[in-house]
Every structure is written in structure tokens, then in C-alpha cells.
Design a protein around this motif. Structure first.
Motif, PDB file in Angstrom:
ATOM      1  N   ALA A   1       0.840  -1.200   0.000  1.00  0.00           N
ATOM      2  CA  ALA A   1       0.000   0.000   0.000  1.00  0.00           C
ATOM      3  C   ALA A   1       0.873   1.248   0.000  1.00  0.00           C
ATOM      4  O   ALA A   1       0.594   2.212  -0.723  1.00  0.00           O
ATOM      5  N   LEU A   2       1.940   1.233   0.781  1.00  0.00           N
ATOM      6  CA  LEU A   2       2.859   2.388   0.805  1.00  0.00           C
ATOM      7  C   LEU A   2       3.561   2.563  -0.534  1.00  0.00           C
ATOM      8  O   LEU A   2       3.774   3.693  -0.987  1.00  0.00           O
ATOM      9  N   LEU A   3       3.884   1.464  -1.193  1.00  0.00           N
ATOM     10  CA  LEU A   3       4.488   1.541  -2.518  1.00  0.00           C
ATOM     11  C   LEU A   3       3.513   2.176  -3.518  1.00  0.00           C
ATOM     12  O   LEU A   3       3.897   3.037  -4.309  1.00  0.00           O
ATOM     13  N   PHE A   4       2.258   1.772  -3.454  1.00  0.00           N
ATOM     14  CA  PHE A   4       1.246   2.384  -4.321  1.00  0.00           C
ATOM     15  C   PHE A   4       1.072   3.873  -4.000  1.00  0.00           C
ATOM     16  O   PHE A   4       0.877   4.692  -4.906  1.00  0.00           O
ATOM     17  N   LEU A   5       1.141   4.229  -2.729  1.00  0.00           N
ATOM     18  CA  LEU A   5       1.053   5.638  -2.351  1.00  0.00           C
ATOM     19  C   LEU A   5       2.200   6.433  -2.965  1.00  0.00           C
ATOM     20  O   LEU A   5       1.992   7.534  -3.486  1.00  0.00           O
ATOM     21  N   LEU A   6       3.397   5.871  -2.933  1.00  0.00           N
ATOM     22  CA  LEU A   6       4.550   6.546  -3.553  1.00  0.00           C
ATOM     23  C   LEU A   6       4.360   6.697  -5.063  1.00  0.00           C
ATOM     24  O   LEU A   6       4.728   7.734  -5.638  1.00  0.00           O
ATOM     25  N   ILE A   7       3.787   5.694  -5.705  1.00  0.00           N
ATOM     26  CA  ILE A   7       3.514   5.785  -7.146  1.00  0.00           C
ATOM     27  C   ILE A   7       2.510   6.909  -7.407  1.00  0.00           C
ATOM     28  O   ILE A   7       2.671   7.699  -8.343  1.00  0.00           O
TER      29      ILE A   7
END
Length: 174
Positions: free
Chosen positions: A17-23
Motif C-alpha cells: 500500500a505504501l508503494l502504491f502511495l509513492l507511485i
């Protein structure tokens, strides 16, 4: 051993989820630059920035608001075969029988499975897009993601090896 079920990992889902937030944030930054600072950028740049924003924040919200439960089976191994629920194609294929596996490879992100008869599994897939991805995009091979589970690559390999050997011994094959 009759069956081993590997559940989803809450911690790994939060990391994704944090990776998607960064994207999504990267898409916002690119979009801000393209729309306000350098407006002479081609249409493709604008489309890419909007895609990154939607993908990033959509994935983030999905994983934060409706994550998979830790009791849900991500991957299941049994004497009959392997079933993966971590990717749409693997989920639609259902139970992959050990005798239908031509070869397999396990890396840190996926279990890659080449099938002897991919048409058998394509017939099970109700969605045209999933079936088309399986037959044309993946050329009849399956990829079961292990990025969302706590099991290591070695544990997964041990389960596959153990169950595939048990299956072949039951059938009298060596």
C-alpha cells in the motif's frame, strides 16, 4: 501431509500500500510539472501522469480499506495440486494438478508454472480479459505471486517439491 495453506501477510500488504502511495505521489509530481510548469509536453506525458495517479491512489485505497484477511488462503498446496489466489489469472485457473505441470521455477516474487495443457485451464476462466491475458500475454504459463505472503522462497520450494514428489509416488512414477 494432506494440505498446506499459506495466508496473506498484513505487513506485506501494508508495505505494498505504501508503494502504491509513492507511485500516486510520483504521478502527482509529474502531473504538476506537466500541467503547470512545462505545458508543452506531449499528450502521452499527461496520460501517463494521470495513469500513475489513478493506479497509485487506487491501489493504496484498495489495500488500506479492503485488504485480504490473514485467514484467507493466498496459496494452497495439496496432494491434488497447487492453487494460487494472489493473481487474477492464477485465481481463475483454479487448482493446478501436479501432473499438468511441465516445469516450474520459483524466484523471490513468483512461482512460475509452465503447463502441459494450458487450454484445459483457459476453459475454466470466465472473464475474456483474464483468459486472453493467460493465453496470449503469458502464453499459457501461470505466475503465482508470493510477494503478499510471509513464506520464504525456500519454504515455497520445499512445499512444491514435497507435494509434487508425493503425487508422482502415489501414481507409481519416480
Amino acid at each position: 501431509m494432506n494440505e498446506v495453506t499459506i495466508p496473506y501477510s498484513a505487513k506485506k500488504q501494508k508495505n505494498m500500500a505504501l508503494l502504491f502511495l509513492l507511485i500516486g505521489i510520483a504521478g502527482l509530481a509529474i502531473g504538476y510539472y506537466i500541467f503547470f510548469i512545462e505545458p508543452r509536453v506531449y499528450l502521452i506525458g499527461r496520460v501517463v501522469s494521470i495513469f500513475l495517479i489513478l493506479l497509485g491512489f487506487g491501489g493504496f485505497l484498495k489495500l488500506i480499506l479492503a485488504p485480504k484477511k490473514a485467514t484467507d488462503a493466498a496459496i494452497a498446496f495439496s496432494k491434488l495440486g497447487i492453487q494460487g489466489n494472489t493473481t487474477p489469472v492464477a485465481k481463475a485457473a483454479g487448482l493446478i494438478e501436479w501432473s499438468d505441470i511441465a516445469e516450474y521455477q520459483i524466484d523471490d516474487r513468483y512461482i512460475h508454472i509452465a503447463l502441459k495443457n494450458p487450454e484445459k485451464y483457459a476453459e475454466r476462466m470466465k472473464s475474456f480479459f483474464v483468459r486472453d491475458t493467460f493465453m496470449k500475454g503469458q502464453k499459457g504459463a501461470l505466475a503465482i505471486s508470493i510477494a503478499e505472503v510471509d513464506a520464504t522462497e525456500g519454504e515455497i520450494a520445499r512445499y512444491v517439491y514435497q507435494f509434487i514428489n508425493e503425487s508422482f509416488q502415489q501414481k507409481g512414477w519416480s
